[in-house]
Design an enzyme around this catalytic site. Structure first.
Site, mmCIF file in Angstrom:
data_model
loop_
_atom_site.group_PDB
_atom_site.id
_atom_site.type_symbol
_atom_site.label_atom_id
_atom_site.label_comp_id
_atom_site.label_asym_id
_atom_site.label_seq_id
_atom_site.Cartn_x
_atom_site.Cartn_y
_atom_site.Cartn_z
ATOM 1 C CG HIS A 41 0.900 -35.909 29.415
ATOM 2 N ND1 HIS A 41 1.222 -36.650 29.007
ATOM 3 C CD2 HIS A 41 -0.167 -35.807 28.105
ATOM 4 C CE1 HIS A 41 0.598 -37.357 28.085
ATOM 5 N NE2 HIS A 41 -0.367 -36.485 27.362
ATOM 6 C CG HIS A 76 -6.250 -37.688 25.189
ATOM 7 N ND1 HIS A 76 -5.897 -36.212 25.098
ATOM 8 C CD2 HIS A 76 -5.280 -38.232 26.169
ATOM 9 C CE1 HIS A 76 -5.731 -35.057 26.090
ATOM 10 N NE2 HIS A 76 -4.646 -36.945 25.983
ATOM 11 C CB CYS A 98 -13.974 -34.539 27.323
ATOM 12 S SG CYS A 98 -14.576 -33.512 27.704
ATOM 13 C CD GLU A 128 -9.371 -33.553 21.445
ATOM 14 O OE1 GLU A 128 -8.795 -32.940 22.038
ATOM 15 O OE2 GLU A 128 -10.103 -33.216 19.906
ATOM 16 C CB THR A 166 -11.563 -30.430 22.170
ATOM 17 O OG1 THR A 166 -10.263 -30.762 22.905
ATOM 18 C CG2 THR A 166 -12.740 -31.399 21.591
ATOM 19 C CB CYS A 194 -13.417 -27.527 24.552
ATOM 20 S SG CYS A 194 -13.026 -27.267 25.667
HETATM 21 FE FE1 F3S Z 1 -13.412 -31.578 27.844
HETATM 22 FE FE2 F3S Z 1 -12.801 -29.486 26.390
HETATM 23 FE FE3 F3S Z 1 -10.943 -30.105 28.943
HETATM 24 S S1 F3S Z 1 -13.578 -30.637 25.648
HETATM 25 S S2 F3S Z 1 -10.919 -32.428 28.083
HETATM 26 S S3 F3S Z 1 -13.092 -30.080 28.777
HETATM 27 S S4 F3S Z 1 -10.360 -29.139 27.203
#
Ligand code: F3S
Length: 283
Positions: A41, A76, A98, A128, A166, A194
């Site tokens: 984005h 995503h 990812c 995602e 994530t 994540c």
């Molecule tokens: Fe992957 Fe974490 Fe970025 S899941 S896309 S490294 S926010």
């Protein structure tokens, strides 16, 4: 003047990997190159890629019109259906999902095959999460809060696998896990949150606390940049939100000795570099 740039400023690992993949493909691929949805984005990056011939596909219907070229899947991820559609139309598919998201795809697929029900903590409308749901080979539910989890219409005997989008808030995930354990007899919880976002916020907080002024770079509509701004502002009164170098008013900076810089998740490195170079040169 001392300038500290956050190591976690800007793209996370997965986004950087996806953006780099598009630039590399634009250079090397023969024929047309598409991304399924904007790669990030950030208008500057999307426009820059458009100049290099990369087009954005905005819907499944648009995808169905294509007969040749390369389609890149962004970080995503997408539902399995889309990936299969790309292949069945004879298009070349480059998967830049990812790896942390891909891992969730594998989990929901395997759990479904074992006959387990999957519950995802996340926003059902986020691409995602739509992608993750699209890899489930059994029943799948999305919950964004405690109430939704409480009201899930499945029996306490159901074997449940619980994962998260994530970017889901880890504290909220832990709260939901507690409810889950009370509600279901048999469940496995796999923490798929994540920590890239959390690390970026923690580092911004640390730098802001040690600086006279803080620059937060990112898109005006980027919610994660807004959040970074708020975090920095709590520790450093002189925090400024800028989109690019053009927004930077250098006047107040005469009196600062230590300036910190961070940036939101979709801010390209080029913009961060430009800001830091100018701040260093001017003072
Ligand atoms: Fe992957 Fe974490 Fe970025 S899941 S896309 S490294 S926010």
């Amino acid at each position: 003047m001392e300038v500290t740039v956050a190591k976690t400023a800007g793209f996370c690992f997965g986004v950087k990997r996806a953006v780099d993949t598009v630039y590399k493909t634009a250079e090397e691929a023969e024929g047309k190159v598409y991304t399924f949805g904007p790669i990030i984005h950030n208008d500057q990056v999307v426009n820059d890629l458009a100049e290099k011939g990369v087009q954005v596909i905005r819907s499944e219907e648009e995808l169905e019109q294509l007969t040749e070229g390369t389609v890149i899947i962004r970080s995503h991820g997408v539902p399995r259906r889309i990936q299969e559609k790309i292949a069945s139309q004879g298009l070349n598919c480059i998967d830049a999902t990812c790896p942390f998201v891909k891992k969730i795809h594998r989990i929901v697929d395997e759990e479904g095959q074992k006959g387990h029900t999957v519950i995802i903590a996340g926003d059902a409308n986020h691409p995602e999460v739509e992608g993750i749901c699209g890899w489930a080979s059994g029943p799948v539910y999305v919950v964004s809060n405690a109430e939704e989890l409480q009201n899930i219409p499945i029996s306490a005997q159901t074997f449940v696998c619980f994962v998260a989008q994530t970017t889901f808030n880890y504290k909220k995930f832990e709260e939901l896990v507690e409810i889950l354990y009370k509600k279901f007899y048999d469940s496995t919880v796999i923490n798929t949150v994540c920590n890239a976002t959390e690390e970026r916020q923690a580092e911004a907080r640390r730098i802001a606390a040690a600086s006279d002024a803080m620059l937060v770079i990112g898109g005006k509509h980027s919610s994660n940049t807004q959040k970074l701004f708020e975090i920095c502002k709590e520790s450093c009164d002189n925090t400024y939100f800028i989109e690019t170098l053009v927004d930077l008013d250098f006047k107040p900076f005469q009196s600062f000795c230590h300036v910190g810089i961070t940036a939101g998740a979709s801010t390209p490195n080029k913009i961060i570099e430009e800001v830091q170079k100018n701040v260093r040169i001017k003072f």
